[in-house]
Design a protein around this motif. Structure first.
Motif, mmCIF file in Angstrom:
data_model
loop_
_atom_site.group_PDB
_atom_site.id
_atom_site.type_symbol
_atom_site.label_atom_id
_atom_site.label_comp_id
_atom_site.label_asym_id
_atom_site.label_seq_id
_atom_site.Cartn_x
_atom_site.Cartn_y
_atom_site.Cartn_z
ATOM 1 N N LYS A 122 -6.845 23.941 3.228
ATOM 2 C CA LYS A 122 -7.561 23.751 4.337
ATOM 3 C C LYS A 122 -6.489 23.743 5.638
ATOM 4 O O LYS A 122 -7.085 23.165 6.845
ATOM 5 N N SER A 123 -5.447 24.344 5.594
ATOM 6 C CA SER A 123 -4.570 24.136 6.546
ATOM 7 C C SER A 123 -4.400 23.036 7.634
ATOM 8 O O SER A 123 -4.584 22.808 8.777
ATOM 9 N N ARG A 124 -3.935 22.041 6.788
ATOM 10 C CA ARG A 124 -3.881 20.692 7.497
ATOM 11 C C ARG A 124 -2.663 19.721 6.570
ATOM 12 O O ARG A 124 -2.838 19.967 5.431
ATOM 13 N N PHE A 125 -2.019 19.040 7.374
ATOM 14 C CA PHE A 125 -1.319 17.844 6.752
ATOM 15 C C PHE A 125 -2.154 16.683 6.298
ATOM 16 O O PHE A 125 -3.097 16.108 7.629
ATOM 17 N N GLU A 126 -2.168 16.250 5.380
ATOM 18 C CA GLU A 126 -3.060 14.839 5.392
ATOM 19 C C GLU A 126 -2.311 13.841 4.778
ATOM 20 O O GLU A 126 -1.208 13.869 3.979
ATOM 21 N N ILE A 127 -2.823 12.643 5.484
ATOM 22 C CA ILE A 127 -2.104 11.533 4.702
ATOM 23 C C ILE A 127 -3.038 10.632 4.246
ATOM 24 O O ILE A 127 -4.408 10.423 4.760
ATOM 25 N N HIS A 128 -2.504 10.243 3.177
ATOM 26 C CA HIS A 128 -3.358 9.274 2.178
ATOM 27 C C HIS A 128 -2.824 7.745 2.003
ATOM 28 O O HIS A 128 -1.543 7.534 2.147
ATOM 29 N N LEU A 165 -7.982 9.117 1.670
ATOM 30 C CA LEU A 165 -7.774 10.173 3.259
ATOM 31 C C LEU A 165 -7.733 9.350 4.092
ATOM 32 O O LEU A 165 -8.965 8.866 4.488
ATOM 33 N N ALA A 166 -6.855 9.180 4.876
ATOM 34 C CA ALA A 166 -6.785 8.389 5.832
ATOM 35 C C ALA A 166 -6.661 8.954 7.469
ATOM 36 O O ALA A 166 -6.957 8.790 8.447
ATOM 37 N N GLY A 167 -6.153 10.413 7.196
ATOM 38 C CA GLY A 167 -6.124 11.287 8.596
ATOM 39 C C GLY A 167 -5.424 12.602 8.281
ATOM 40 O O GLY A 167 -5.252 12.721 7.117
ATOM 41 N N PHE A 168 -5.691 13.493 9.232
ATOM 42 C CA PHE A 168 -4.763 14.737 9.189
ATOM 43 C C PHE A 168 -4.436 15.306 10.187
ATOM 44 O O PHE A 168 -4.893 14.904 11.373
ATOM 45 N N ALA A 169 -3.497 16.545 10.105
ATOM 46 C CA ALA A 169 -3.013 17.122 11.228
ATOM 47 C C ALA A 169 -3.541 18.625 11.046
ATOM 48 O O ALA A 169 -2.611 19.210 10.204
ATOM 49 N N GLU A 170 -4.247 19.220 11.763
ATOM 50 C CA GLU A 170 -4.792 20.674 11.507
ATOM 51 C C GLU A 170 -3.671 21.389 11.952
ATOM 52 O O GLU A 170 -3.515 21.174 13.140
ATOM 53 N N TYR A 171 -3.536 22.661 11.333
ATOM 54 C CA TYR A 171 -2.663 23.716 12.148
ATOM 55 C C TYR A 171 -3.447 24.980 12.003
ATOM 56 O O TYR A 171 -4.152 25.231 10.918
ATOM 57 N N MET A 197 0.822 -1.109 0.004
ATOM 58 C CA MET A 197 0.031 -0.034 -0.010
ATOM 59 C C MET A 197 0.933 1.299 0.045
ATOM 60 O O MET A 197 1.844 1.355 0.675
ATOM 61 N N GLU A 198 0.368 2.089 -0.611
ATOM 62 C CA GLU A 198 1.286 3.405 -1.023
ATOM 63 C C GLU A 198 0.681 4.528 -0.146
ATOM 64 O O GLU A 198 -0.487 4.752 0.006
ATOM 65 N N GLN A 199 1.437 5.214 0.824
ATOM 66 C CA GLN A 199 1.150 6.347 1.693
ATOM 67 C C GLN A 199 1.669 7.502 1.253
ATOM 68 O O GLN A 199 3.117 7.528 0.959
ATOM 69 N N SER A 200 1.331 8.544 1.357
ATOM 70 C CA SER A 200 1.937 9.868 1.097
ATOM 71 C C SER A 200 1.314 10.984 2.103
ATOM 72 O O SER A 200 0.123 10.667 2.583
ATOM 73 N N VAL A 201 1.937 11.820 2.399
ATOM 74 C CA VAL A 201 1.772 13.054 3.218
ATOM 75 C C VAL A 201 1.869 14.378 2.559
ATOM 76 O O VAL A 201 2.751 14.475 1.802
ATOM 77 N N THR A 202 0.788 15.068 2.547
ATOM 78 C CA THR A 202 1.108 16.252 1.896
ATOM 79 C C THR A 202 0.153 17.677 2.678
ATOM 80 O O THR A 202 -0.384 17.367 3.636
ATOM 81 N N ASP A 203 1.017 18.660 2.507
ATOM 82 C CA ASP A 203 0.414 19.978 3.105
ATOM 83 C C ASP A 203 -0.668 20.559 2.175
ATOM 84 O O ASP A 203 -0.419 21.224 1.154
ATOM 85 N N ASN A 204 -1.989 20.332 2.903
ATOM 86 C CA ASN A 204 -2.967 20.889 2.210
ATOM 87 C C ASN A 204 -3.047 22.333 2.759
ATOM 88 O O ASN A 204 -3.791 22.724 3.675
ATOM 89 N N THR A 205 -2.451 23.223 2.303
ATOM 90 C CA THR A 205 -2.436 24.615 2.794
ATOM 91 C C THR A 205 -3.982 25.499 2.625
ATOM 92 O O THR A 205 -4.195 26.128 3.511
#
Length: 101
Positions: free
Chosen positions: A11-17, A22-28, A1-9
């Motif tokens: 939405k002001s959050r880092f997202e992990i796919h 979309l598997a989760g996020f860190a809101e900032y 399984m391929e995982q990637s983390v991106t900064d979705n500016t």
């Protein structure tokens, strides 16, 4: 399984796919040279696979790369930083006691 983390500016959050899903996020909230992490969530279907840890590490590495001071209001990010003291230097010395570091 391929995982990637991106900064979705937008939405002001880092997202992990995971495999494109979309598997989760860190809101900032970012202000000047600070980034305050306020909430992290992993979809229950993806829990227990280390995605939260990968998300935290990538978000904090990005903060370091951009020379941002980190304010870990989010309990998950704060607890992760406690377990990984090599990231403590990202928190301003004047705020470390406030966050238990």
């Amino acid at each position: 399984m391929e995982q990637s983390v991106t900064d979705n500016t937008a939405k002001s959050r880092f997202e992990i796919h995971d495999d494109g899903e979309l598997a989760g996020f860190a809101e900032y909230h970012r202000s000047g040279n600070e980034i305050a992490f306020i909430h992290t969530g992993i979809d229950p279907r993806f829990e227990g696979r280390g995605l939260g840890s990968r998300l935290a590490r990538t978000a904090l590495d990005a903060a370091r790369e951009h020379q941002l001071a980190v304010l870990p209001y989010c309990p998950f990010i704060r607890d992760w930083m406690i377990k990984h003291p090599e990231y403590t230097d990202l928190i301003p010395i004047t705020h470390r006691t406030r966050f238990g570091l």
